[in-house]
Design a protein around this motif. Structure first.
Motif, PDB file in Angstrom:
ATOM      1  N   TYR A   1       0.752  -1.517  -0.194  1.00  0.00           N
ATOM      2  CA  TYR A   1      -0.401  -0.134  -0.312  1.00  0.00           C
ATOM      3  C   TYR A   1       1.029   1.560  -0.576  1.00  0.00           C
ATOM      4  O   TYR A   1       0.289   2.372  -0.646  1.00  0.00           O
ATOM      5  CB  TYR A   1      -0.674   0.100   1.338  1.00  0.00           C
TER       6      TYR A   1
ATOM      7  N   SER B   1      -5.039   0.942  11.478  1.00  0.00           N
ATOM      8  CA  SER B   1      -5.439  -0.366  11.159  1.00  0.00           C
ATOM      9  C   SER B   1      -4.371  -0.903  11.711  1.00  0.00           C
ATOM     10  O   SER B   1      -3.582  -2.558  11.506  1.00  0.00           O
ATOM     11  CB  SER B   1      -5.931  -0.908   9.968  1.00  0.00           C
TER      12      SER B   1
ATOM     13  N   LYS C   1      -3.589  -7.725   8.422  1.00  0.00           N
ATOM     14  CA  LYS C   1      -5.011  -8.392   7.130  1.00  0.00           C
ATOM     15  C   LYS C   1      -6.156  -8.714   7.379  1.00  0.00           C
ATOM     16  O   LYS C   1      -7.404  -7.986   7.295  1.00  0.00           O
ATOM     17  CB  LYS C   1      -4.689  -9.228   6.812  1.00  0.00           C
ATOM     18  N   ASP C   2      -6.534  -9.247   8.305  1.00  0.00           N
ATOM     19  CA  ASP C   2      -8.000  -8.804   9.624  1.00  0.00           C
ATOM     20  C   ASP C   2      -8.427  -7.728   9.516  1.00  0.00           C
ATOM     21  O   ASP C   2      -9.724  -7.563   9.627  1.00  0.00           O
ATOM     22  CB  ASP C   2      -8.296 -10.193  10.582  1.00  0.00           C
TER      23      ASP C   2
ATOM     24  N   ILE D   1      -8.356  -5.013   7.380  1.00  0.00           N
ATOM     25  CA  ILE D   1      -7.666  -4.308   6.050  1.00  0.00           C
ATOM     26  C   ILE D   1      -8.795  -5.257   5.383  1.00  0.00           C
ATOM     27  O   ILE D   1     -10.265  -4.035   5.108  1.00  0.00           O
ATOM     28  CB  ILE D   1      -6.393  -4.581   5.325  1.00  0.00           C
ATOM     29  N   ASN D   2      -9.337  -6.444   5.632  1.00  0.00           N
ATOM     30  CA  ASN D   2     -10.978  -7.317   5.084  1.00  0.00           C
ATOM     31  C   ASN D   2     -11.630  -7.379   5.808  1.00  0.00           C
ATOM     32  O   ASN D   2     -12.967  -7.933   4.918  1.00  0.00           O
ATOM     33  CB  ASN D   2      -9.900  -8.588   4.361  1.00  0.00           C
ATOM     34  N   GLY D   3     -11.914  -6.325   6.972  1.00  0.00           N
ATOM     35  CA  GLY D   3     -13.029  -6.099   7.561  1.00  0.00           C
ATOM     36  C   GLY D   3     -13.602  -7.515   7.892  1.00  0.00           C
ATOM     37  O   GLY D   3     -14.503  -7.347   9.282  1.00  0.00           O
ATOM     38  N   HIS D   4     -12.775  -8.478   8.641  1.00  0.00           N
ATOM     39  CA  HIS D   4     -12.693  -9.557   9.510  1.00  0.00           C
ATOM     40  C   HIS D   4     -13.156  -9.114  10.816  1.00  0.00           C
ATOM     41  O   HIS D   4     -13.539  -9.622  11.610  1.00  0.00           O
ATOM     42  CB  HIS D   4     -11.772 -10.726   9.582  1.00  0.00           C
TER      43      HIS D   4
ATOM     44  N   GLY E   1     -12.128  -1.869   7.574  1.00  0.00           N
ATOM     45  CA  GLY E   1     -10.940  -1.288   6.433  1.00  0.00           C
ATOM     46  C   GLY E   1      -9.634  -0.517   7.573  1.00  0.00           C
ATOM     47  O   GLY E   1      -9.292  -0.171   8.363  1.00  0.00           O
TER      48      GLY E   1
ATOM     49  N   LEU F   1     -14.013  -1.590   2.356  1.00  0.00           N
ATOM     50  CA  LEU F   1     -12.883  -2.178   2.027  1.00  0.00           C
ATOM     51  C   LEU F   1     -13.008  -2.569   1.374  1.00  0.00           C
ATOM     52  O   LEU F   1     -11.663  -3.006   1.113  1.00  0.00           O
ATOM     53  CB  LEU F   1     -14.025  -3.794   2.394  1.00  0.00           C
ATOM     54  N   ASP F   2     -12.330  -1.666   0.504  1.00  0.00           N
ATOM     55  CA  ASP F   2     -11.586  -1.344  -0.694  1.00  0.00           C
ATOM     56  C   ASP F   2     -10.271  -0.407  -0.399  1.00  0.00           C
ATOM     57  O   ASP F   2     -10.702   0.828  -0.336  1.00  0.00           O
ATOM     58  CB  ASP F   2     -12.215  -0.688  -1.925  1.00  0.00           C
ATOM     59  N   ALA F   3      -8.955  -0.946  -0.281  1.00  0.00           N
ATOM     60  CA  ALA F   3      -8.176  -0.211   0.655  1.00  0.00           C
ATOM     61  C   ALA F   3      -7.841   0.779  -0.317  1.00  0.00           C
ATOM     62  O   ALA F   3      -7.509   2.013   0.303  1.00  0.00           O
ATOM     63  CB  ALA F   3      -7.113  -1.257   0.788  1.00  0.00           C
TER      64      ALA F   3
END
Length: 199
Positions: free
Chosen positions: A72, A98, A102-103, A105-108, A117, A132-134
């Motif tokens: 990024y 964030s 990864k969890d 960023i991907n919204g989990h 995000g 959720l679109d980084a």
């Protein structure tokens, strides 16, 4: 004959017929210089390894993004440049928001406030972007910060507004801001734009 005078330098006369060739030569020198700079930047990026953040590293400050930021960093820096912001501001905000997890960023994993995000966007406050679109979030944040800096009068206030909202910044700046917001401003700007803390 056309005279070219430079302060403190002896007058130089050039035949008019030579002027176009002189311009071409000067242009070639500029192009060569830019080419050398680009090659040097590419070499610096290669030397930095896969987590170096690309050729922008040549112009970065002392704060370095973590290795998890690698996918990024260039997008963050380009967004900052496009909006006239300090080079690593958006990258540092992503780290603060964030941690480049990864969890997250991907919204989990969501925050208790419902922030989502890479930049912990709360959808009801920012309905025009998919959190959720980084990469869309990065561009949106940079544009939003630039807009708020103009509206509120300083980068520090704009960064504070991302954390607590523009209305709270107008009402509480500076001494009554929440401790979380004061800490947010301090951590982000100390790393990438310490001069803005005084604004």
């Amino acid at each position: 004959i056309r005279d070219y005078k430079v302060t403190g330098v002896q007058t130089c006369a050039l035949p008019i017929s030579v002027i176009p060739q002189a311009r071409v030569a000067a242009g070639a020198i500029i192009v060569l210089g830019v080419g050398v700079a680009v090659l040097y930047a590419r070499k610096a990026a290669a030397d930095a390894g896969p987590h170096g953040g690309g050729m922008f590293d040549l112009f970065a400050g002392s704060w370095k993004p973590p290795s998890t930021a690698a996918p990024y960093v260039d997008a963050c820096r380009q967004a900052a440049i496009d909006n006239g912001l300090p080079l690593d501001l958006i990258t540092r905000m992503c780290q603060q928001e964030s941690g480049f997890r990864k969890d997250v960023i991907n919204g989990h994993t969501l925050s208790p406030a419902g922030a989502v995000g890479i930049l912990q966007i709360i959808p009801r406050y920012h309905p025009s972007v998919d959190p959720l679109d980084a990469y869309a979030s990065i561009d949106y944040c940079a544009s939003w910060i630039a807009d708020q800096r103009q509206r509120l009068g300083s980068l520090a206030k704009a960064v504070a507004a991302w954390n607590t909202g523009p209305a709270n910044v107008r009402r509480l700046w500076p001494n009554r801001l929440p401790a979380e917001t004061r800490n947010y401003i301090s951590r982000v700007l100390t790393d990438v734009a310490p001069q803005e803390l005084l604004a």
